[in-house]
Design a protein around this motif. Sequence first.
Motif, PDB file in Angstrom:
ATOM      1  N   PHE A  86      -7.676   0.516  10.503  1.00 28.87           N
ATOM      2  CA  PHE A  86      -8.682  -0.190   9.726  1.00 28.87           C
ATOM      3  C   PHE A  86      -8.859   0.450   8.349  1.00 28.87           C
ATOM      4  O   PHE A  86      -8.989  -0.256   7.343  1.00 28.87           O
ATOM      5  CB  PHE A  86     -10.018  -0.202  10.460  1.00 28.87           C
ATOM      6  CG  PHE A  86     -11.077  -0.980   9.733  1.00 28.87           C
ATOM      7  CD1 PHE A  86     -11.102  -2.364   9.764  1.00 28.87           C
ATOM      8  CD2 PHE A  86     -12.053  -0.323   8.990  1.00 28.87           C
ATOM      9  CE1 PHE A  86     -12.063  -3.080   9.075  1.00 28.87           C
ATOM     10  CE2 PHE A  86     -13.014  -1.030   8.308  1.00 28.87           C
ATOM     11  CZ  PHE A  86     -13.030  -2.412   8.354  1.00 28.87           C
ATOM     12  N   GLU A  87      -8.863   1.761   8.298  1.00 34.28           N
ATOM     13  CA  GLU A  87      -9.004   2.445   7.011  1.00 34.28           C
ATOM     14  C   GLU A  87      -7.846   2.099   6.080  1.00 34.28           C
ATOM     15  O   GLU A  87      -8.033   1.962   4.864  1.00 34.28           O
ATOM     16  CB  GLU A  87      -9.104   3.952   7.237  1.00 34.28           C
ATOM     17  CG  GLU A  87     -10.430   4.373   7.855  1.00 34.28           C
ATOM     18  CD  GLU A  87     -10.475   5.850   8.193  1.00 34.28           C
ATOM     19  OE1 GLU A  87      -9.403   6.514   8.172  1.00 34.28           O
ATOM     20  OE2 GLU A  87     -11.578   6.350   8.494  1.00 34.28           O
ATOM     21  N   MET A  88      -6.657   1.945   6.642  1.00 31.54           N
ATOM     22  CA  MET A  88      -5.510   1.543   5.832  1.00 31.54           C
ATOM     23  C   MET A  88      -5.683   0.108   5.319  1.00 31.54           C
ATOM     24  O   MET A  88      -5.409  -0.185   4.151  1.00 31.54           O
ATOM     25  CB  MET A  88      -4.233   1.661   6.655  1.00 31.54           C
ATOM     26  CG  MET A  88      -3.866   3.088   7.035  1.00 31.54           C
ATOM     27  SD  MET A  88      -2.511   3.198   8.242  1.00 31.54           S
ATOM     28  CE  MET A  88      -1.189   2.470   7.298  1.00 31.54           C
ATOM     29  N   ALA A  89      -6.173  -0.783   6.196  1.00 29.98           N
ATOM     30  CA  ALA A  89      -6.403  -2.173   5.784  1.00 29.98           C
ATOM     31  C   ALA A  89      -7.496  -2.244   4.731  1.00 29.98           C
ATOM     32  O   ALA A  89      -7.420  -3.034   3.783  1.00 29.98           O
ATOM     33  CB  ALA A  89      -6.783  -3.013   7.001  1.00 29.98           C
ATOM     34  N   LEU A  90      -8.520  -1.425   4.881  1.00 31.20           N
ATOM     35  CA  LEU A  90      -9.617  -1.413   3.919  1.00 31.20           C
ATOM     36  C   LEU A  90      -9.140  -0.944   2.551  1.00 31.20           C
ATOM     37  O   LEU A  90      -9.514  -1.510   1.517  1.00 31.20           O
ATOM     38  CB  LEU A  90     -10.732  -0.507   4.440  1.00 31.20           C
ATOM     39  CG  LEU A  90     -12.105  -0.645   3.790  1.00 31.20           C
ATOM     40  CD1 LEU A  90     -12.664  -2.043   4.012  1.00 31.20           C
ATOM     41  CD2 LEU A  90     -13.060   0.398   4.341  1.00 31.20           C
ATOM     42  N   ALA A  91      -8.301   0.072   2.537  1.00 33.80           N
ATOM     43  CA  ALA A  91      -7.757   0.569   1.269  1.00 33.80           C
ATOM     44  C   ALA A  91      -6.919  -0.502   0.576  1.00 33.80           C
ATOM     45  O   ALA A  91      -6.985  -0.667  -0.647  1.00 33.80           O
ATOM     46  CB  ALA A  91      -6.927   1.825   1.513  1.00 33.80           C
ATOM     47  N   ARG A  92      -6.133  -1.237   1.353  1.00 35.45           N
ATOM     48  CA  ARG A  92      -5.334  -2.320   0.768  1.00 35.45           C
ATOM     49  C   ARG A  92      -6.225  -3.405   0.193  1.00 35.45           C
ATOM     50  O   ARG A  92      -5.935  -3.968  -0.877  1.00 35.45           O
ATOM     51  CB  ARG A  92      -4.401  -2.923   1.826  1.00 35.45           C
ATOM     52  CG  ARG A  92      -3.251  -2.026   2.241  1.00 35.45           C
ATOM     53  CD  ARG A  92      -2.203  -2.795   3.020  1.00 35.45           C
ATOM     54  NE  ARG A  92      -2.725  -3.342   4.269  1.00 35.45           N
ATOM     55  CZ  ARG A  92      -2.696  -2.714   5.438  1.00 35.45           C
ATOM     56  NH1 ARG A  92      -2.182  -1.501   5.516  1.00 35.45           N
ATOM     57  NH2 ARG A  92      -3.171  -3.295   6.519  1.00 35.45           N
ATOM     58  N   GLU A  93      -7.341  -3.692   0.865  1.00 39.57           N
ATOM     59  CA  GLU A  93      -8.237  -4.732   0.376  1.00 39.57           C
ATOM     60  C   GLU A  93      -8.965  -4.289  -0.890  1.00 39.57           C
ATOM     61  O   GLU A  93      -9.181  -5.086  -1.808  1.00 39.57           O
ATOM     62  CB  GLU A  93      -9.251  -5.105   1.458  1.00 39.57           C
ATOM     63  CG  GLU A  93     -10.112  -6.306   1.127  1.00 39.57           C
ATOM     64  CD  GLU A  93      -9.301  -7.571   0.896  1.00 39.57           C
ATOM     65  OE1 GLU A  93      -9.829  -8.494   0.260  1.00 39.57           O
ATOM     66  OE2 GLU A  93      -8.135  -7.640   1.337  1.00 39.57           O
TER      67      GLU A  93
END
Length: 218
Positions: A45-52
Amino acid sequence: MLQQAGALLPEAEPYSEAWLQGIMDALCDLSSKDALTGLVNRRSFEMALAREVDRVARSGEPALLLVLDIDHFKAVNDTYGHAAGDLVIQAVAGALNQVVRPMDTVARVGGEEFAIVLPKCAAGFGATVAERLRERVAELRIEIASGQTLAVTVSLGGAFAPQWVRSSSLLWMERADRQLYRAKAEGRNRACLENQVDSLVSAEEKGMLFAVTQQESE
């Protein structure tokens, strides 16, 4: 055929491409999914959040981050046991997945804590989405091993990523967490969202923006 110790043994079959792909998919799931709920885990999730965060900075499109806790979850574990608590967590995870869009990312980020990132979610729809999630969980009736049926609620906090600004996942999470604390302080079983117009650029974000601008000019 291979001859060994007087016996004929079949030649080893090479691993099929489908078998290898299945192993790779299983390993990927183990590293990215929460074992109890099947949701995205905190690391992914932290990786997805950074991409967003990066996408919003480049595109200027709105995005909403929701964080939520199951209300009085400790009382569920203390009264009915951890097995019942696991059933509650699984039921809430399923309810959240039923409400969001395929493009949204739902994660279990802690014991009874969840987070959802919603790309392309305009400010006018944020409160509606959060309330729909809250209502869906409140409708749950969860049957546990003792035969009893439990009802639970959640508190939600939400914040929009600042558009056209180089922010960070940490700052975005902090904003959403502040709204979650407000929801709890106001009595739980409610959603509190930071207005998009109030999502002011912080001093840290200004520093990040100026640093990027300076690097690009060099």
